[in-house]
Motif scaffolding. Structure first.
Motif, PDB file in Angstrom:
ATOM      1  N   GLY A  13       0.824  -1.209   0.000  1.00 31.71           N
ATOM      2  CA  GLY A  13       0.000   0.000   0.000  1.00 31.71           C
ATOM      3  C   GLY A  13       0.853   1.251   0.000  1.00 31.71           C
ATOM      4  O   GLY A  13       0.610   2.199  -0.760  1.00 31.71           O
ATOM      5  N   LYS A  14       1.890   1.259   0.842  1.00 27.80           N
ATOM      6  CA  LYS A  14       2.737   2.459   0.925  1.00 27.80           C
ATOM      7  C   LYS A  14       3.489   2.705  -0.386  1.00 27.80           C
ATOM      8  O   LYS A  14       3.610   3.839  -0.844  1.00 27.80           O
ATOM      9  N   ILE A  15       3.990   1.662  -0.977  1.00 29.91           N
ATOM     10  CA  ILE A  15       4.755   1.823  -2.225  1.00 29.91           C
ATOM     11  C   ILE A  15       3.813   2.228  -3.368  1.00 29.91           C
ATOM     12  O   ILE A  15       4.149   3.076  -4.202  1.00 29.91           O
ATOM     13  N   THR A  16       2.627   1.652  -3.386  1.00 33.55           N
ATOM     14  CA  THR A  16       1.650   2.017  -4.416  1.00 33.55           C
ATOM     15  C   THR A  16       1.298   3.496  -4.296  1.00 33.55           C
ATOM     16  O   THR A  16       1.230   4.220  -5.297  1.00 33.55           O
ATOM     17  N   THR A 100       1.816  -4.807  -6.073  1.00 37.12           N
ATOM     18  CA  THR A 100       3.005  -4.519  -5.270  1.00 37.12           C
ATOM     19  C   THR A 100       2.865  -5.083  -3.855  1.00 37.12           C
ATOM     20  O   THR A 100       1.795  -4.980  -3.253  1.00 37.12           O
ATOM     21  N   ALA A 101       3.947  -5.660  -3.323  1.00 37.61           N
ATOM     22  CA  ALA A 101       3.892  -6.229  -1.976  1.00 37.61           C
ATOM     23  C   ALA A 101       5.282  -6.418  -1.388  1.00 37.61           C
ATOM     24  O   ALA A 101       6.248  -6.633  -2.113  1.00 37.61           O
ATOM     25  N   ALA A 185      12.711   5.805  -3.751  1.00 34.01           N
ATOM     26  CA  ALA A 185      13.566   5.338  -4.851  1.00 34.01           C
ATOM     27  C   ALA A 185      12.776   4.419  -5.787  1.00 34.01           C
ATOM     28  O   ALA A 185      12.894   4.505  -7.015  1.00 34.01           O
ATOM     29  N   ILE A 186      11.954   3.562  -5.210  1.00 35.13           N
ATOM     30  CA  ILE A 186      11.124   2.669  -6.041  1.00 35.13           C
ATOM     31  C   ILE A 186      10.180   3.509  -6.897  1.00 35.13           C
ATOM     32  O   ILE A 186      10.028   3.293  -8.100  1.00 35.13           O
TER      33      ILE A 186
END
Ligand code: GDP
Length: 358
Positions: A13-16, A100-101, A185-186
């Protein structure tokens, strides 16, 4: 490349969200939709993107702990509901779906490969998993869960875009500052990759398009990404060396899976002002990438963008034969064996999909 993003679990969730924000802030419009799915209500409350809680009947919004088998089951039971939430956006023009995970946790670890499997049954566009490997200093259950999840993702997804949590963190970072830095960065690297297939300014044969990204990932397995930039000179001739040197930095010092350079395929995207990008520089850097990776299938192209810098984004497909992956799988197997000798926190849950995580 127009993408729909689905984050599963806390890290997912955070990366998305970081990816959606980067795309929005840069005005790229490559992200067509972003949804965070979780079994833990508290993790969803912290996000600003659309969210969906699943498995309330099983875990009452409290999450699955580290039980990725239970998470896979819950996702299987709720996959239709999750897909309905994004269906309009997937069917109108998305060229890929990115799930994403964090592979080492519970909800994302089990949920992401299961969701990838279900998405692939319904949609024709490629389904990628963007998965995060636990750092070396994380505990045994993270390593063991990530090992099983990684294996399953490689089988179920069209490609597993892998980021090692040890790759980009700075030694002085606290755990949460480290995560924020890695997530940014991602977002930047994958955000640029997705947007690079969308560029319309300075249209020309040399501009990267979505099919080149998809073809680079076509061999399946594990993919990784790297990025480096430097100030550009005004005269493109002077940027030949700048382009070759940022490409070298991207490959040798900044890949999301370090020390995994042998690849089946590659894509070099050189971003910068079109009048400063040297064709000779791009071609030289592309050839160098072919030599280093041992791949005869390295594509190259431009991403016209208004910036005083020139940047190289390197995408490698089919890097799973590296020592880095072997070393991780050994770590994961040892952790799983160690857990089996003590108390196995995964024990006691019946799952139709136990095998799916193997
Ligand atoms: P879940 O909610 O059960 O899916 O579990 P998490 O998403 O918290 O997954 C735990 C794994 O993800 C661990 O290996 C963590 O190191 C990693 N992780 C958790 N949060 C973040 C984050 O914000 N960024 C990154 N890069 N990794 C994270």
């Amino acid at each position: 490349m127009k993408v729909v993003l689905i984050g599963v679990g806390q890290a997912g969730g955070k990366i998305t969200q970081a990816l959606a924000e980067f795309d929005y802030d840069m005005g790229f419009e490559a992200v067509q939709g972003a949804l965070a799915v979780n079994t833990a209500q508290a993790d969803l409350r912290e996000l600003d993107i659309d969210t969906q809680l699943i498995g309330q009947d099983r875990v009452k919004g409290h999450g699955v702990g580290g039980d990725n088998e239970l998470a896979a089951q819950i996702m299987e039971e709720n996959a239709t509901e999750v897909m309905n939430e994004l269906d309009g956006r997937i069917s109108t023009g998305a060229e890929a779906i990115v799930v994403t995970a964090g592979l080492g946790g519970g909800t994302g670890s089990g949920g992401a490969p299961m969701l990838a499997r279900e998405l692939k049954r319904i949609y024709d566009v490629p389904v990628y998993v963007l998965g995060v490997l636990p750092g070396r200093d994380e505990g045994g259950i993270y390593q063991a869960n990530a090992g099983r999840s990684l294996k399953t993702c490689v089988r179920e997804a069209d490609s597993l875009l892998l980021v090692d949590n040890d790759a980009w963190k700075a030694s002085e970072d606290s755990l949460s500052a480290g995560f924020d830095r890695i997530n940014d960065a991602i977002a930047q690297r994958f955000g640029l990759l997705f947007a690079s297939g969308e560029a319309v300014d300075g249209v020309g044969e040399s501009v990267v398009d979505s099919s080149e990204i998809i073809n680079t990932l076509r061999s399946g397995g594990i993919a990784s990404i790297g990025y480096a930039s430097a100030p550009a000179a005004e005269d493109p001739g002077e940027n030949v060396n700048v382009i070759t040197s940022v490409t070298r930095n991207a490959l040798l010092t900044s890949m999301s899976l370090p020390d995994a350079i042998d690849a089946d395929s590659g894509l070099l995207v050189v971003a910068g002002r079109p009048d400063r990008i040297s064709r000779k520089g791009v071609e030289r850097a592309r050839k160098w990438l072919e030599e280093e990776t041992g791949s005869l299938e390295v594509r190259g192209g431009d991403f016209p963008i208004d910036s005083g810098k020139v940047a190289s984004l390197v995408l490698l497909g089919g890097v799973e034969r590296s020592n880095r992956v072997d070393e991780f799988m050994e770590r994961a197997t040892a952790a799983r064996e160690g857990m089996a000798e003590t108390t196995d926190p995964l024990e006691g849950f019946e799952s139709d999909d136990l095998d799916d995580l193997m």
